[in-house]
Design a protein around this motif. Structure first.
Motif, PDB file in Angstrom:
ATOM      1  N   GLU A   1       0.831  -1.208   0.000  1.00  0.00           N
ATOM      2  CA  GLU A   1       0.000   0.000   0.000  1.00  0.00           C
ATOM      3  C   GLU A   1       0.869   1.262   0.000  1.00  0.00           C
ATOM      4  O   GLU A   1       0.559   2.232  -0.704  1.00  0.00           O
ATOM      5  CB  GLU A   1      -0.924   0.007   1.226  1.00  0.00           C
ATOM      6  N   MET A   2       1.949   1.228   0.803  1.00  0.00           N
ATOM      7  CA  MET A   2       2.836   2.390   0.837  1.00  0.00           C
ATOM      8  C   MET A   2       3.491   2.612  -0.519  1.00  0.00           C
ATOM      9  O   MET A   2       3.617   3.766  -0.971  1.00  0.00           O
ATOM     10  CB  MET A   2       3.895   2.212   1.929  1.00  0.00           C
ATOM     11  N   MET A   3       3.905   1.545  -1.188  1.00  0.00           N
ATOM     12  CA  MET A   3       4.511   1.678  -2.517  1.00  0.00           C
ATOM     13  C   MET A   3       3.488   2.234  -3.510  1.00  0.00           C
ATOM     14  O   MET A   3       3.805   3.113  -4.325  1.00  0.00           O
ATOM     15  CB  MET A   3       5.067   0.335  -2.988  1.00  0.00           C
ATOM     16  N   MET A   4       2.257   1.732  -3.427  1.00  0.00           N
ATOM     17  CA  MET A   4       1.210   2.201  -4.320  1.00  0.00           C
ATOM     18  C   MET A   4       0.920   3.689  -4.045  1.00  0.00           C
ATOM     19  O   MET A   4       0.801   4.484  -4.988  1.00  0.00           O
ATOM     20  CB  MET A   4      -0.059   1.362  -4.100  1.00  0.00           C
ATOM     21  N   LEU A   5       0.860   4.061  -2.771  1.00  0.00           N
ATOM     22  CA  LEU A   5       0.636   5.467  -2.430  1.00  0.00           C
ATOM     23  C   LEU A   5       1.796   6.336  -2.901  1.00  0.00           C
ATOM     24  O   LEU A   5       1.588   7.462  -3.376  1.00  0.00           O
ATOM     25  CB  LEU A   5       0.433   5.625  -0.917  1.00  0.00           C
ATOM     26  N   HIS A   6       3.008   5.822  -2.796  1.00  0.00           N
ATOM     27  CA  HIS A   6       4.181   6.559  -3.271  1.00  0.00           C
ATOM     28  C   HIS A   6       4.089   6.780  -4.782  1.00  0.00           C
ATOM     29  O   HIS A   6       4.362   7.886  -5.285  1.00  0.00           O
ATOM     30  CB  HIS A   6       5.462   5.798  -2.909  1.00  0.00           C
ATOM     31  N   GLU A   7       3.706   5.738  -5.503  1.00  0.00           N
ATOM     32  CA  GLU A   7       3.559   5.861  -6.955  1.00  0.00           C
ATOM     33  C   GLU A   7       2.485   6.900  -7.296  1.00  0.00           C
ATOM     34  O   GLU A   7       2.673   7.740  -8.191  1.00  0.00           O
ATOM     35  CB  GLU A   7       3.208   4.512  -7.582  1.00  0.00           C
TER      36      GLU A   7
END
Length: 171
Positions: A120-126
């Motif tokens: 989720e954090m990676m997706m939010l970062h993207e």
């Protein structure tokens, strides 16, 4: 003394007559002998020793066998207690393994939660990166449009200046 002895023997006889039905033949003979003796009997020391030896020789083997049986039972009991302690230890280890398994299961669950949070954090970062790029593009586009508008306005002002009639010079 004889009167007292007669009373005691008669009082002793009454219970023995009432209990003859419950006494074994040997017990009834012994009780009659005890009741019939009014005077103490003097017995020789050798006779006492022989009677003692006979009594001991009669009961000693049974007592020794009983002692040996009790020792064997005690040893068996110790062995059983040791075995029981070992079994208890095995059950404790088994329970510890169950606790360990539950800890591993719980650790797996939390590990999966961490992986999901990381995704989720990676997706939010993207998404934030894309939004920043979009915002930058929009800002650049607005600046470009503002610059174009400014240039257009300046051109129009210049054109208006050029269109304004100029007085001609006299020659």
């Amino acid at each position: 003394m004889e009167g007292g002895g007669a009373e005691s023997s008669s009082s002793r006889c009454e219970p023995s007559q009432n209990n003859d039905l419950t006494l074994t033949p040997l017990e009834s003979v012994v009780s009659e002998l005890i009741l019939s003796v009014e005077e103490p009997v003097l017995v020789d020391k050798q006779a006492i020793e022989k009677l003692t030896e006979g009594l001991i020789s009669h009961y000693l083997p049974d007592l020794q066998n009983s002692k040996q049986a009790l020792q064997e039972l005690t040893q068996n009991q110790v062995i059983l207690l040791d075995t029981l302690d070992q079994e208890v230890t095995k059950f404790k280890e088994c329970n510890a393994l169950l606790d360990l398994n539950s800890l591993f299961t719980e650790a797996k669950v939390y590990h999966n939660k961490l992986i999901n949070i990381r995704k989720e954090m990676m997706m939010l970062h993207e998404k934030t990166t894309k939004l920043k790029k979009r915002a930058l593009r929009l800002n650049q586009q607005r600046q470009k449009e503002a610059l174009e508008k400014e240039q257009q306005r300046e051109k129009e002002l210049e054109r208006e200046r050029q269109l304004i009639a100029k007085p001609a010079k006299r020659t």
